[in-house]
Design an enzyme around this catalytic site. Structure first.
Site, PDB file in Angstrom:
ATOM      1  N   CYS A  27       0.804  -1.154   0.173  1.00  0.00           N
ATOM      2  CA  CYS A  27       0.139  -0.072   0.022  1.00  0.00           C
ATOM      3  C   CYS A  27       0.782   1.291   0.159  1.00  0.00           C
ATOM      4  O   CYS A  27       0.351   2.256   0.079  1.00  0.00           O
ATOM      5  CB  CYS A  27      -1.026  -0.001   1.187  1.00  0.00           C
ATOM      6  N   HIS A  31      -1.856   8.019   6.288  1.00  0.00           N
ATOM      7  CA  HIS A  31      -2.036   6.735   5.694  1.00  0.00           C
ATOM      8  C   HIS A  31      -3.261   6.513   6.445  1.00  0.00           C
ATOM      9  O   HIS A  31      -4.471   6.131   5.507  1.00  0.00           O
ATOM     10  CB  HIS A  31      -1.136   5.804   5.997  1.00  0.00           C
ATOM     11  N   GLU A  68       0.109   5.295  13.590  1.00  0.00           N
ATOM     12  CA  GLU A  68       0.599   6.267  12.693  1.00  0.00           C
ATOM     13  C   GLU A  68       0.592   7.849  13.888  1.00  0.00           C
ATOM     14  O   GLU A  68       1.346   8.676  13.479  1.00  0.00           O
ATOM     15  CB  GLU A  68      -0.451   6.637  11.706  1.00  0.00           C
ATOM     16  N   LYS A  96      -8.787   8.534   3.011  1.00  0.00           N
ATOM     17  CA  LYS A  96      -9.322   7.068   2.856  1.00  0.00           C
ATOM     18  C   LYS A  96     -10.731   7.017   3.539  1.00  0.00           C
ATOM     19  O   LYS A  96     -11.448   6.121   3.227  1.00  0.00           O
ATOM     20  CB  LYS A  96      -8.444   6.227   3.504  1.00  0.00           C
ATOM     21  N   HIS A 149      -9.581   2.645   0.899  1.00  0.00           N
ATOM     22  CA  HIS A 149      -8.398   2.396   0.599  1.00  0.00           C
ATOM     23  C   HIS A 149      -7.775   1.640  -0.660  1.00  0.00           C
ATOM     24  O   HIS A 149      -8.214   0.409  -0.960  1.00  0.00           O
ATOM     25  CB  HIS A 149      -7.695   1.419   1.609  1.00  0.00           C
ATOM     26  N   PHE A 190       1.478  -3.703   3.965  1.00  0.00           N
ATOM     27  CA  PHE A 190       1.898  -4.897   4.354  1.00  0.00           C
ATOM     28  C   PHE A 190       3.265  -5.060   4.355  1.00  0.00           C
ATOM     29  O   PHE A 190       3.753  -4.919   3.292  1.00  0.00           O
ATOM     30  CB  PHE A 190       0.910  -5.740   3.743  1.00  0.00           C
TER      31      PHE A 190
END
Length: 412
Positions: free
Chosen positions: A162, A302, A313, A334, A339, A398
Site C-alpha cells: 500500500c 495513511h 501513525e 481514505k 483504501h 503490508f
C-alpha cells in the site's frame, strides 16, 4: 541537483474520474463508498467498497485493445492519459529516451488470473488465455503506459504493497533529481475489488462490515471504526525537472522536495504498535528535503481506519513533531475514497498538491468521537482553510513497507 516539479495530475477514483470532480468531492466531504454491484455479494461478510464508475474502456480504446488489458492496467492507462493531457506535454517535442514511467500495483491482474483459473478447472488447459501472463503481471500497467507514450527512459513497477504510490513518486524524484531523466509518470493503480480479495480480507476480519451505511463505514481515528474499506482506482503524476518544465513553458502545480523509506521489520500485516517504521520514514523524508519537522504545515495520513494502524501513525507523528503535533492538521482521504491499495499514494499525493495550491485541507469524515490514543487535529468532518506551504504524505504497506514524500507549494 535538479529541482523536481509536478506538471500533470491524473486520477481515476471512487469520487470521480477527473481532477475537478475528485477534488471537489474531497473538499465537500463526500463519500465514494457504496454497495458492490459488480458481482453477487450476498454471501460475503463485507458487501461495500469504493468502486470506479463511468469508465468505458471499449469506448476509450476500442474493444480489441481494451480486452488485452486487465482492469488495473485500464485504470492506470486512463489516469496516465489524463495526466499527460493535464501536463500539456507534446510527446513529439521531447526526448523520449528521457521520458520514464514509475507506476506500480500491489496485486496486479487478479481478475485475469482468477478467470483463467476457472477456465483451467472447468474447460481444461487448452482454454487458458495465451495473454494470461502479460495481462496478469503487476508491471504491465507501467509497460502499457510506456508503450502507449513511446517512453523509452527508465521504467519501474515497485511492489511495496500500500506504499507503492509514494515509493514510485519518491524513486522517480531521485532519478530526475540526479539528471537521469527529464520527465517521469509516477504513481500507482489497483483493481482489487474482486470476490477473492473481498473474501480474503473479510475472513481476516480486516474490513468494515457496516454494510447498511456504506458512506459511514470508513472512519479513520474514530472510536467506532471496525476496519478499512476496499477501494480501486489510479493516481498518476507527471514529475519533471524544473529546467525542462520551464523550457517548455509548463504550468507547475507543485514541487517534490523530499522522500523517505523504511521498514517496520516487525510483522506481515500489522503496523509496529509504536509507529517506529512510519516515524523513521517521515524523519528521513524531512531530512532529505533539508527541513526540520517544525516546517511541516499539513499531513496527509495513511489512516486506513484500523485501530492498530491509526494509533501507530498517531504515535509516529507525535514522535516526529513533538508538541507541534497538536498544531499541524492531519487529514485522512481514505475516509472518503476507501483504501485504494497500490493506488492510494498517488491519489493522496494529488489531493495534497491541491491542498497546497488552494489552501484547503479536506476533512476526515465520519470522525464523531476520536478513539483512544487518537488526539491530534484530524480535521473532523469539515474542510479547513489556511496557508500551507509544506505537506507530508504517508503511505504504509503490508510487510512493514513505509514511504513518505514531502511536497511544497510552488512559488516560481
Amino acid at each position: 541537483m535538479e529541482r523536481v516539479v509536478i506538471t500533470g495530475l491524473g486520477i481515476v477514483s471512487p469520487l470521480g474520474n477527473e481532477l475537478d470532480t475528485f477534488w471537489n468531492g474531497l473538499k465537500e466531504g463526500k463519500s465514494g463508498i457504496s454497495t458492490i454491484d459488480t458481482f453477487d455479494v450476498s454471501g460475503y461478510k463485507t458487501r461495500i467498497a469504493g468502486l470506479v464508475k463511468g469508465l468505458d474502456p471499449e469506448g476509450r480504446w476500442g474493444r480489441k485493445e481494451a480486452r488485452k488489458m486487465d482492469r488495473f492496467s485500464q485504470l492506470g492507462l486512463a489516469a496516465a492519459e489524463q495526466a499527460l493531457e493535464h501536463s500539456g506535454l507534446k510527446l513529439d517535442q521531447i526526448d523520449r529516451e528521457r521520458l520514464g514511467v514509475y507506476v506500480g500495483s500491489g496485486i496486479g491482474g487478479i481478475e485475469t488470473l482468477v478467470n483463467n483459473v476457472d477456465l483451467l478447472r472447468d474447460r481444461g488447459p487448452g482454454r487458458v488465455s495465451p495473454s494470461l501472463v502479460p495481462m496478469m503481471i503487476s508491471n504491465m500497467a507501467a509497460a502499457l503506459i510506456s508503450i502507449h507514450f513511446g517512453a523509452m527512459g527508465p521504467t519501474l513497477s515497485p511492489v511495496t504493497a500500500c506504499s507503492i504510490g509514494n515509493t514510485a513518486i519518491g524513486e522517480a524524484w531521485r532519478v530526475i533529481r540526479s539528471g537521469d531523466a527529464d520527465v517521469i509518470f509516477a504513481g500507482g493503480t489497483e483493481a482489487a475489488a474482486h470476490p477473492i480479495a473481498l473474501a480474503g480480507f473479510g475472513n481476516a476480519t480486516a474490513l468494515s462490515v457496516r454494510n447498511e451505511e456504506p458512506t459511514k463505514a470508513s472512519r479513520p481515528f474514530d472510536a467506532d471504526r471496525d476496519g478499512f474499506v476496499m477501494g480501486e482506482g489510479a493516481g498518476i503524476l507527471v514529475l519533471e525537472s524544473l529546467t525542462h518544465a520551464q523550457k517548455r513553458g509548463a504550468q507547475i502545480y507543485g514541487e517534490v522536495i523530499g522522500y523517505g523509506a523504511s521498514s517496520d521489520a516487525y510483522h506481515m500485516v500489522a503496523s509496529h504498535p509504536e509507529g517506529i517504521g512510519g516515524y523513521l520514514a517521515m524523519k528521513s523524508a524531512v531530512k532529505s528535503a533539508g527541513l526540520t519537522p517544525q516546517d511541516i504545515d499539513v499531513i496527509s495520513a495513511h489512516a486506513t481506519s484500523t485501530e492498530v494502524g491509526d494509533i501507530a501513525e498517531t504515535k509516529a507523528i507525535k514522535k516526529l513533531l513533538g508538541e507541534d503535533a497538536y498544531r499541524v492538521p492531519v487529514t485522512a482521504n481514505k475516509s472518503m475514497i476507501g483504501h485504494m491499495f497500490g493506488a492510494a499514494g498517488g491519489a493522496e499525493a494529488i489531493a495534497l498538491v491541491q491542498t497546497l495550491r488552494e489552501g484547503i485541507v479536506p476533512p476526515t469524515i465520519n470522525l464523531d468521537q476520536p478513539g483512544e490514543g487518537c488526539d491530534l487535529d484530524y480535521v473532523p468532518n469539515t474542510a479547513r482553510t489556511g496557508t500551507f506551504e509544506i505537506g507530508l504524505s504517508n503511505s504504509f504497506g503490508f510487510g512493514g513497507h513505509n514511504a513518505v514524500i514531502v511536497l511544497k507549494k510552488y512559488e516560481g
